[in-house]
Design a protein around this motif. Structure first.
Motif, PDB file in Angstrom:
ATOM      1  N   VAL B 167       5.988   7.247   5.817  1.00 16.17           N
ATOM      2  CA  VAL B 167       5.518   8.593   5.500  1.00 16.17           C
ATOM      3  C   VAL B 167       5.844   8.907   4.038  1.00 16.17           C
ATOM      4  CG1 VAL B 167       5.765  11.041   6.005  1.00 16.17           C
ATOM      5  CG2 VAL B 167       5.809   9.387   7.871  1.00 16.17           C
ATOM      6  N   ALA B 168       7.080   8.605   3.652  1.00 16.25           N
ATOM      7  CA  ALA B 168       7.504   8.887   2.282  1.00 16.25           C
ATOM      8  C   ALA B 168       6.644   8.123   1.283  1.00 16.25           C
ATOM      9  CB  ALA B 168       8.975   8.535   2.107  1.00 16.25           C
ATOM     10  N   ALA B 169       6.283   6.882   1.625  1.00 12.07           N
ATOM     11  CA  ALA B 169       5.445   6.088   0.721  1.00 12.07           C
ATOM     12  C   ALA B 169       4.087   6.759   0.536  1.00 12.07           C
ATOM     13  CB  ALA B 169       5.264   4.676   1.273  1.00 12.07           C
ATOM     14  N   THR B 170       3.507   7.249   1.630  1.00 14.94           N
ATOM     15  CA  THR B 170       2.193   7.892   1.489  1.00 14.94           C
ATOM     16  C   THR B 170       2.311   9.191   0.701  1.00 14.94           C
ATOM     17  OG1 THR B 170       2.336   9.213   3.505  1.00 14.94           O
ATOM     18  CG2 THR B 170       1.480   6.975   3.733  1.00 14.94           C
TER      19      THR B 170
ATOM     20  N   ALA C  36      -7.258   0.175  20.711  1.00 15.28           N
ATOM     21  CA  ALA C  36      -8.503  -0.373  20.172  1.00 15.28           C
ATOM     22  C   ALA C  36      -8.356  -0.782  18.718  1.00 15.28           C
ATOM     23  CB  ALA C  36      -9.626   0.655  20.309  1.00 15.28           C
ATOM     24  N   GLY C  37      -7.210  -0.438  18.104  1.00 15.90           N
ATOM     25  CA  GLY C  37      -7.005  -0.816  16.710  1.00 15.90           C
ATOM     26  C   GLY C  37      -7.238   0.318  15.726  1.00 15.90           C
ATOM     27  N   LYS C  38      -7.384   1.552  16.227  1.00 15.26           N
ATOM     28  CA  LYS C  38      -7.674   2.688  15.340  1.00 15.26           C
ATOM     29  C   LYS C  38      -6.548   2.925  14.335  1.00 15.26           C
ATOM     30  CE  LYS C  38      -7.732   5.770  18.566  1.00 15.26           C
ATOM     31  NZ  LYS C  38      -7.372   5.145  19.847  1.00 15.26           N
ATOM     32  N   THR C  39      -5.323   2.982  14.881  1.00 13.07           N
ATOM     33  CA  THR C  39      -4.189   3.277  14.001  1.00 13.07           C
ATOM     34  C   THR C  39      -3.981   2.159  12.984  1.00 13.07           C
ATOM     35  OG1 THR C  39      -3.171   4.648  15.672  1.00 13.07           O
ATOM     36  CG2 THR C  39      -1.719   3.799  13.974  1.00 13.07           C
ATOM     37  N   THR C  40      -4.251   0.931  13.403  1.00 17.16           N
ATOM     38  CA  THR C  40      -4.129  -0.201  12.487  1.00 17.16           C
ATOM     39  C   THR C  40      -5.071  -0.022  11.301  1.00 17.16           C
ATOM     40  OG1 THR C  40      -3.621  -1.598  14.369  1.00 17.16           O
ATOM     41  CG2 THR C  40      -4.250  -2.712  12.344  1.00 17.16           C
ATOM     42  N   VAL C  41      -6.303   0.385  11.589  1.00 16.74           N
ATOM     43  CA  VAL C  41      -7.271   0.609  10.513  1.00 16.74           C
ATOM     44  C   VAL C  41      -6.761   1.699   9.565  1.00 16.74           C
ATOM     45  CG1 VAL C  41      -9.593   1.445  10.002  1.00 16.74           C
ATOM     46  CG2 VAL C  41      -9.229  -0.180  11.876  1.00 16.74           C
ATOM     47  N   LEU C  42      -6.236   2.767  10.162  1.00 19.36           N
ATOM     48  CA  LEU C  42      -5.712   3.863   9.350  1.00 19.36           C
ATOM     49  C   LEU C  42      -4.554   3.389   8.470  1.00 19.36           C
ATOM     50  CD1 LEU C  42      -5.215   7.470  10.286  1.00 19.36           C
ATOM     51  CD2 LEU C  42      -3.137   6.211   9.788  1.00 19.36           C
ATOM     52  N   ARG C  43      -3.699   2.550   9.027  1.00 17.93           N
ATOM     53  CA  ARG C  43      -2.553   2.053   8.252  1.00 17.93           C
ATOM     54  C   ARG C  43      -3.015   1.174   7.091  1.00 17.93           C
ATOM     55  NH1 ARG C  43       2.476   2.185  10.192  1.00 17.93           N
ATOM     56  NH2 ARG C  43       2.930   0.074   9.495  1.00 17.93           N
ATOM     57  N   VAL C  44      -4.093   0.423   7.319  1.00 17.87           N
ATOM     58  CA  VAL C  44      -4.619  -0.401   6.228  1.00 17.87           C
ATOM     59  C   VAL C  44      -5.163   0.510   5.116  1.00 17.87           C
ATOM     60  CG1 VAL C  44      -6.442  -2.010   5.569  1.00 17.87           C
ATOM     61  CG2 VAL C  44      -5.117  -2.406   7.652  1.00 17.87           C
ATOM     62  N   LEU C  45      -5.875   1.568   5.513  1.00 14.81           N
ATOM     63  CA  LEU C  45      -6.417   2.482   4.507  1.00 14.81           C
ATOM     64  C   LEU C  45      -5.299   3.131   3.700  1.00 14.81           C
ATOM     65  CD1 LEU C  45      -9.281   4.249   6.529  1.00 14.81           C
ATOM     66  CD2 LEU C  45      -9.451   2.325   4.946  1.00 14.81           C
ATOM     67  N   VAL C  72      -3.162  -1.929  -4.252  1.00 16.07           N
ATOM     68  CA  VAL C  72      -2.479  -0.746  -4.783  1.00 16.07           C
ATOM     69  C   VAL C  72      -1.445  -0.316  -3.746  1.00 16.07           C
ATOM     70  CG1 VAL C  72      -2.753   1.655  -5.507  1.00 16.07           C
ATOM     71  CG2 VAL C  72      -4.499  -0.030  -6.108  1.00 16.07           C
ATOM     72  N   GLU C  73      -0.202  -0.140  -4.196  1.00 15.05           N
ATOM     73  CA  GLU C  73       0.874   0.261  -3.290  1.00 15.05           C
ATOM     74  C   GLU C  73       0.561   1.628  -2.681  1.00 15.05           C
ATOM     75  OE1 GLU C  73       3.428  -1.400  -2.304  1.00 15.05           O
ATOM     76  OE2 GLU C  73       3.282  -3.130  -3.670  1.00 15.05           O
ATOM     77  N   PRO C  74       1.078   1.878  -1.476  1.00 11.26           N
ATOM     78  CA  PRO C  74       0.745   3.152  -0.815  1.00 11.26           C
ATOM     79  C   PRO C  74       1.126   4.364  -1.657  1.00 11.26           C
ATOM     80  CG  PRO C  74       2.514   1.993   0.339  1.00 11.26           C
ATOM     81  CD  PRO C  74       1.892   1.034  -0.614  1.00 11.26           C
TER      82      PRO C  74
END
Lengths: 261, 267, 350
Positions: B167-170, C36-45, C72-74
């Motif tokens: 969260v902090a990273a985002t 279904a992988g929704k959160t995974t997609v969000l984490r990649v974004l 690019v780092e988060p």
């Protein structure tokens, strides 16, 4: 905080187990020239400085007295005295000075002590004496790390007297609880010098070198030996004392550089 | 205590539990029975006792600080990274727990003694000799205390995933900011618990200290060493008991104080 | 501003492949069942996970491209995320939680706190500024989390099941707040959810993600009216059938046939509203209708209606009033006749 002394307890336990391992065989008549037969098993508490001499004597004693077994426990004399006061099972006690033994005589825990050997003090230094330590006065140099035995240990008490005689003030780095540990600090190179018994230096030949302390400044330590009153094997204990004063043990002592009584 | 309908207490458990309590309590009572108020007063006002007490507190606190400085990063790496050989490393960290302290002291001496390569460099370059110095006593205490801190902190880190750091990273926080502002504050309870255990272990340390650092009043003779040499050496049993009691009172009050504040929330 | 992403990666046994294109000012919902992988997609974004192959381009800036190795780092992405759990930092006050993003980007403490306070006011939670997160309710917590994400003015807003952990009574209010705030935000908005209602409230278009694959996308109305998967149909409360259409007949996979309105031919899908299915104990007569001889497999109350699950030539769900259910003694089970007018069957090409 039981962990505090776990290491020591572990060592003691190992010693005791070793003793049990060599438990007594049925006693047979002694086939030696000794007046009184040595038989059964004995637990002998002895000053740390006696380690080598007593260990040397054990096989000869056993050869001469089939069925005899001795278990030795070596430590600072003051520790042995505390052990006896606290009821440690023991048959014979040999200390490095009269003061410590006197405590047990006063408490009525041992029989009359007999002086069985004598020892002198020496300065132990690293082999070849790299720091050039030749006199007691050198020990006061600020670049010399000195380790002594604690004042309650006979060797520490003697060292204190020797330094006082020579009028030298030394600030030791550490006060160890038995003379062998003092010597170990020089062997390991952590300390430059220590005051120990001449016999300790001889026993560690190659690892340390001795610097003789002149007679005028030296002290002769007299070692008393006594039978512990609580012994269950009084005859053998008395025989052991005899061996120490004039028999096989005495021979071993002389060989190791101890002086006759 | 509340018992469910089927949860009547098992009476059979009371006896071994009572044995456990007595096993701890009786020796303590024995200790108290031996000490007189006068002895305690004498010991408390004697410089020797106070010196060893002060040294004990200093050394144990320094040992905790040293352990925290190197132990927290180690715990972090163990808990949060997929390092190769991590299991081996964890085993290594636990080693001082099972090693007899005296052996630990011998090990330290063979590694950092004055005539060893490392000890030699320290001595010739900086004039530092670890044996016989307070630094050596601190090192011996840290050696035996470090595993407690590392294990506790690692467990604390494992208790939660890296969600808050993410969260902090985002929110734009760079890695070090995340570490100091998120990881460390959330770790406070485990760190306190770990530090308390480490400290308690360091405070009671005997074997490694006397073997590695030797024993000299004011430099390396901590309270346990003083108690032992009083007991074995001069035969001053009452002094040894008093010293033990001082140690006991300090450790128990600190641990109980911490427990109420922090340790309860960890479990 | 627009988001163009094509994300491919493997998570355990799940193979994820998801491409989305979102125009600015638009909210897209990635909708799908759990796992279904929704959160995974969000984490990649968001940059919290790398993808195996694919790219994420926001506003022309390449955030990740496995072909060129760009990354690019988060913390440098200008992405705001409202997570479903791990919402607020438990050791910081509500105000400091909201100010965190600004402080991390170099804003001084005082102005950061002042703006955080303004955001709390906007979301109606300024009374709790000094509270610790554990002292506020789930709904308030999500408002604070939203304020914390929006205060940094992200270009991409990611909402991960923002209503999942909130109790029913607080949901309606929060949903409205979310809609107001989200529509006022001019960046790209992506909502991840398994709740059709949440998607309906917040998104204009949806991407259906099932088993890591996009099974359908389009406007919310389109997708729910003509679902292409049984999961969507079930969520939309529709019966979904698939078969082969020719003239006025839809032949189902098991060989049974339904009369439909002519117009589509070839492989086709068809939906039937549960309330368009009539139930009778006697075979009904009259007008062009399909009558299916069925058995009652189960009855579930559903609001003021009962849903009756039917086994037979065509497995169906019918919806009846409790009064009708009583009259027909549906609770006894047994055989019923299900009737469906041809005009109630919506047929569309597969």
């Amino acid at each position: 905080m039981p962990r505090r002394s776990r290491g020591l307890l572990a060592f003691l336990a190992v010693g005791l187990l070793a003793g049990c391992g060599s438990s007594a065989a049925p006693s047979t008549p002694a086939a030696t020239a000794t007046a009184v037969p040595l038989s059964g098993s004995l637990t002998v508490l002895a000053a740390a400085s006696l380690t080598e001499a007593f260990n040397d004597a054990e096989p000869t004693l056993q050869a001469a007295n089939p069925g005899f077994a001795a278990t030795f426990s070596f430590a600072g004399s003051q520790q042995l005295v505390t052990n006896v006061i606290n009821g440690a099972p023991a048959d014979v006690l040999a200390t490095a000075d009269q003061t410590t033994m006197e405590k047990l005589v006063t408490a009525g825990l041992v029989g009359t002590p007999v002086t069985f050997t004598r020892n002198r003090l020496e300065i132990a230094v690293a082999p070849a004496n790299p720091r050039g330590i030749h006199t007691l006065a050198d020990l006061a140099r600020s670049d010399i790390a000195v380790v002594l035995a604690a004042p309650a240990v006979p060797a520490g008490n003697f060292a204190k007297q020797v330094l006082a005689k020579a009028n030298v003030t030394v600030t030791p780095k550490s006060l160890e609880l038995d003379v062998k540990t003092v010597l170990e600090k020089v062997e390991s190179g952590d300390a430059d010098a220590a005051i120990v018994y001449a016999t300790d230096v001889a026993a560690a030949a190659g690892l340390v070198t001795g610097v003789v302390i002149p007679d005028a400044q030296n002290i002769v330590a007299t070692y008393p030996i006594a039978v512990v009153k609580a012994t269950l094997n009084a005859a053998a204990a008395a025989a052991f004392v005899t061996e120490a004063v004039s028999g096989l043990i005495q021979k071993a002592l002389l060989k190791r550089g101890f002086l006759p009584p | 205590m509340r018992w469910g309908a089927a949860g009547r207490p098992l009476l059979g458990l009371y006896i071994p539990a009572a044995v456990a309590v007595l096993f701890i309590l009786v020796p303590l009572v024995g200790l108290l029975a031996h000490a007189s108020l006068a002895d305690i007063g004498d010991a408390l006002t004697s410089t020797a006792a106070l010196t060893s007490l002060r040294l004990s507190l200093e050394c144990s606190l320094l040992a905790v600080i040293v352990s925290a400085i190197v132990g927290v990063p180690l715990a972090y790496l163990l808990a949060r990274t997929a390092m190769r050989g991590r299991r081996l490393l964890r085993g290594l960290v636990l080693l001082p727990l099972v090693l007899p302290p005296v052996v630990g002291g011998i090990a330290l001496q063979s590694a950092f003694g004055r005539s060893t390569p490392i000890g030699g460099v320290l001595h010739s370059l900086f004039g530092v000799t670890l044996p016989f110095s307070t630094a050596g006593a601190v090192m011996a205490e840290a050696f035996v205390g470090l595993p407690f801190l590392v294990i506790t902190v690692e467990a604390g880190l494992r208790q939660r995933d890296a969600g808050f750091e993410e969260v902090a990273a985002t929110l734009g926080a760079r890695p070090w900011r995340r570490f100091w502002l998120i990881t460390m504050p959330l770790l406070a309870p485990s760190l306190t618990a770990g530090a308390a255990l480490c400290w308690a272990r360091a405070l009671g340390e005997f074997g490694a200290t006397i073997t590695f650092a030797g024993s000299f009043p004011g430099t390396t003779e901590t309270l346990p060493l003083a108690a032992y040499s009083a007991f074995e050496g001069s035969g001053a049993v009452s002094r040894a008991i008093t010293l033990s009691l001082i140690l006991l009172v300090i450790s128990v009050s600190v641990l109980v104080g911490l427990r109420d504040r922090w340790l309860g929330t960890v479990a | 501003m627009s988001l163009d992403a094509d994300v491919g990666l493997t998570r355990g046994s799940l193979e994820v492949r998801c491409a989305v294109h979102v125009e600015p000012g638009q909210t897209i919902a990635v909708l799908g069942p759990n796992g279904a992988g929704k959160t995974t997609v969000l984490r990649v974004l968001a940059g919290l996970e790398h993808c195996r192959d694919g790219h994420v381009v926001l506003d022309g800036e390449v955030l990740e491209d496995t072909a060129s190795g760009a990354w690019v780092e988060p913390e440098s992405r200008r992405v705001g995320v409202v997570f479903q759990d791990h919402t607020l930092f438990p050791h910081l006050s509500v105000l400091d939680n909201v100010a965190f993003g600004l402080r991390s980007r170099g804003v001084a403490r005082v102005p950061a706190r002042r703006r955080a306070h303004e955001w709390l006011e906007r979301l109606g939670v300024e009374d709790h500024a000094a509270s610790r997160p554990r002292a506020i309710s789930g709904g308030q917590e999500q408002r604070v989390a939203l304020a914390r994400a929006l205060i940094t003015e992200p270009r991409l807003l990611l909402l991960d099941e923002p209503l999942a952990a909130v109790d029913a009574s607080a949901k309606i209010d929060l949903r409205r707040t979310l809609r107001e705030q989200v529509s006022g935000f001019d960046g790209v908005r992506i909502l991840v959810t398994h709740d059709l209602l949440e998607a309906a409230a917040l998104a204009e278009s949806v991407v259906i993600l099932e088993d890591g694959r996009v099974s359908q996308q389009g406007s919310f109305a389109e997708v729910t009216a003509r679902p292409r998967s049984s999961w969507v149909a079930r969520m939309a409360g529709l019966n979904l059938l698939s078969g082969e259409a020719s003239a006025d007949v839809l032949r189902l996979g098991n060989g049974s046939e339904l009369i439909v309105v002519r117009g589509v031919s070839g492989p086709a899908l068809a939906t039937i509203q549960p309330r368009a299915v009539g139930l009778h104990r006697e075979r009904p007569t009259g007008s062009p209708r399909n009558v299916l001889h069925s058995t009652i497999a189960g009855i579930d109350p559903h609001g003021d209606r009962w849903r009756v699950r039917l086994d037979g030539p065509v497995p169906l769900v019918a919806e009846v009033t409790p009064a009708a259910a009583h009259e027909l003694r549906l609770a006894d089970g047994g055989v019923v006749f299900a009737s469906i007018k041809a005009t109630e069957i919506d047929v569309y090409p597969m």
